[in-house]
Write an enzyme that holds these catalytic residues in place. Structure first.
Site, PDB file in Angstrom:
ATOM      1  N   LEU A   1       0.835  -1.197   0.000  1.00 10.55           N
ATOM      2  CA  LEU A   1       0.000   0.000   0.000  1.00 10.55           C
ATOM      3  C   LEU A   1       0.867   1.243   0.000  1.00 10.55           C
ATOM      4  CD1 LEU A   1      -1.850  -2.318   1.189  1.00 10.55           C
ATOM      5  CD2 LEU A   1      -3.055  -0.520   2.410  1.00 10.55           C
ATOM      6  N   GLY A   2       0.679   2.107  -0.983  1.00 11.98           N
ATOM      7  CA  GLY A   2       1.419   3.358  -1.027  1.00 11.98           C
ATOM      8  C   GLY A   2       2.275   3.460  -2.265  1.00 11.98           C
TER       9      GLY A   2
ATOM     10  N   ILE B   1       2.344  -2.156   3.662  1.00  9.77           N
ATOM     11  CA  ILE B   1       1.871  -0.777   3.545  1.00  9.77           C
ATOM     12  C   ILE B   1       3.058   0.150   3.409  1.00  9.77           C
ATOM     13  CG2 ILE B   1       0.611   1.101   4.641  1.00  9.77           C
ATOM     14  CD1 ILE B   1      -1.204  -0.885   5.878  1.00  9.77           C
ATOM     15  N   GLU B   2       3.095   0.857   2.303  1.00  7.88           N
ATOM     16  CA  GLU B   2       4.243   1.699   1.985  1.00  7.88           C
ATOM     17  C   GLU B   2       3.760   3.119   1.803  1.00  7.88           C
ATOM     18  OE1 GLU B   2       7.982   1.597  -1.030  1.00  7.88           O
ATOM     19  OE2 GLU B   2       6.937  -0.190  -0.369  1.00  7.88           O
ATOM     20  N   GLY B   3       4.262   4.023   2.615  1.00  8.82           N
ATOM     21  CA  GLY B   3       3.807   5.399   2.556  1.00  8.82           C
ATOM     22  C   GLY B   3       4.950   6.365   2.738  1.00  8.82           C
TER      23      GLY B   3
END
Length: 272
Positions: free
Chosen positions: A103-104, A130-132
């Site tokens: 994600l991200g 999850i990557e943000g």
């Protein structure tokens, strides 16, 4: 698309599968999904080189937005052409390979406005990566997701940039909730390989002495995969891995990305 970021990038991996071994024999993880010519997800898993494959990326989520997946040339979710991924995921899992949805990424519309918003990021029965970037509440997200471990184990991982401490993930990492930390040792001249491994090793020692989870060495799989930080396979095997594998917190190597990994993973795998 090179895995390059103007700001530090967060990576939270939520794995509902078995733990990676605590032995000094590591695994290789790779990103897949940002180039239609890199082959299918099933193809990536069939190489036998990877222990973890991250599907990249879910580019829109949070703040009440409808989640949106961007898999470049592989499929188009708006036309419902990504449903075939389920068979590929099962094929990978049947080989003992962990598959996560990332994600991200480097661009997109995503943010977490609160702890409640963070809780909405979890979907039962699927693994998450999850990557943000500069969005806040990563620590709250980690705490919220750890609550699900009361029902089934949720594994958490973060991928900070190698300068220590990470500007955006420091608070989240200080929760002590992370099982794995994939440190990006590229696009960061002060702590990446630059003719010798001194800076990289110093940074590695900082990370491993400060965390309770396993640490992975994040690298580009080819010179063109990042602005800097590429390490030739023979150099990695002779100058870097022998030193960092001495740490009991060594988990393996993370690569960006399947598109660029023509032979890198197969070359380094015997030494990882």
């Amino acid at each position: 698309m090179a895995h390059q970021f103007v700001t530090p990038v967060a990576l939270l991996c939520f794995m509902l599968a078995a733990l990676i071994s605590n032995s000094n024999a590591g695994v290789i993880s790779v990103y897949w999904g940002q180039n239609g010519n890199e082959g299918s997800l099933a193809d990536a898993c069939a190489t036998g080189n990877y222990g973890i494959v991250n599907i990249a990326f879910l580019v829109t989520f949070g703040n009440g937005q409808t989640p949106l997946l961007n898999l470049a040339g592989h499929c188009d979710p708006s036309s419902n052409t990504c449903t075939g991924l389920s068979n590929d995921i099962k094929a990978c899992q049947n080989q003992g390979i962990k598959v996560m949805l990332s994600l991200g990424g480097a661009s997109g519309s995503y943010s977490l406005s609160s702890a409640d918003d963070a809780r909405q990021a979890y979907l039962d029965g699927i693994d998450f990566d999850i990557e943000g970037g500069t969005t806040q509440h990563w620590d709250e997200l980690a705490r919220a997701l750890s609550e699900f471990s009361q029902q089934k184990k949720v594994y958490l991982s973060a991928a900070p940039q190698c300068p220590f401490p990470d500007a955006w993930l420091g608070g989240a990492l200080n929760t002590g909730l992370f099982d794995y930390v994939w440190v990006q040792f590229y696009n960061n001249p002060d702590c990446q390989y630059s003719g010798n491994a001194d800076n990289l090793k110093n940074s590695w020692n900082q990370w491993t002495s400060s965390l309770s989870g396993q640490v992975f060495l994040g690298l580009p799989a080819a010179p063109e995969a990042a602005s800097s930080g590429y390490i030739q396979p023979d150099v990695l095997s002779s100058e870097v891995l022998p030193s960092i594998k001495n740490s009991p917190k060594y988990g393996g190597v993370m690569l960006w990305s399947r598109q660029y990994d023509q032979s890198y993973s197969s070359t380094i795998k015997p030494n990882v």
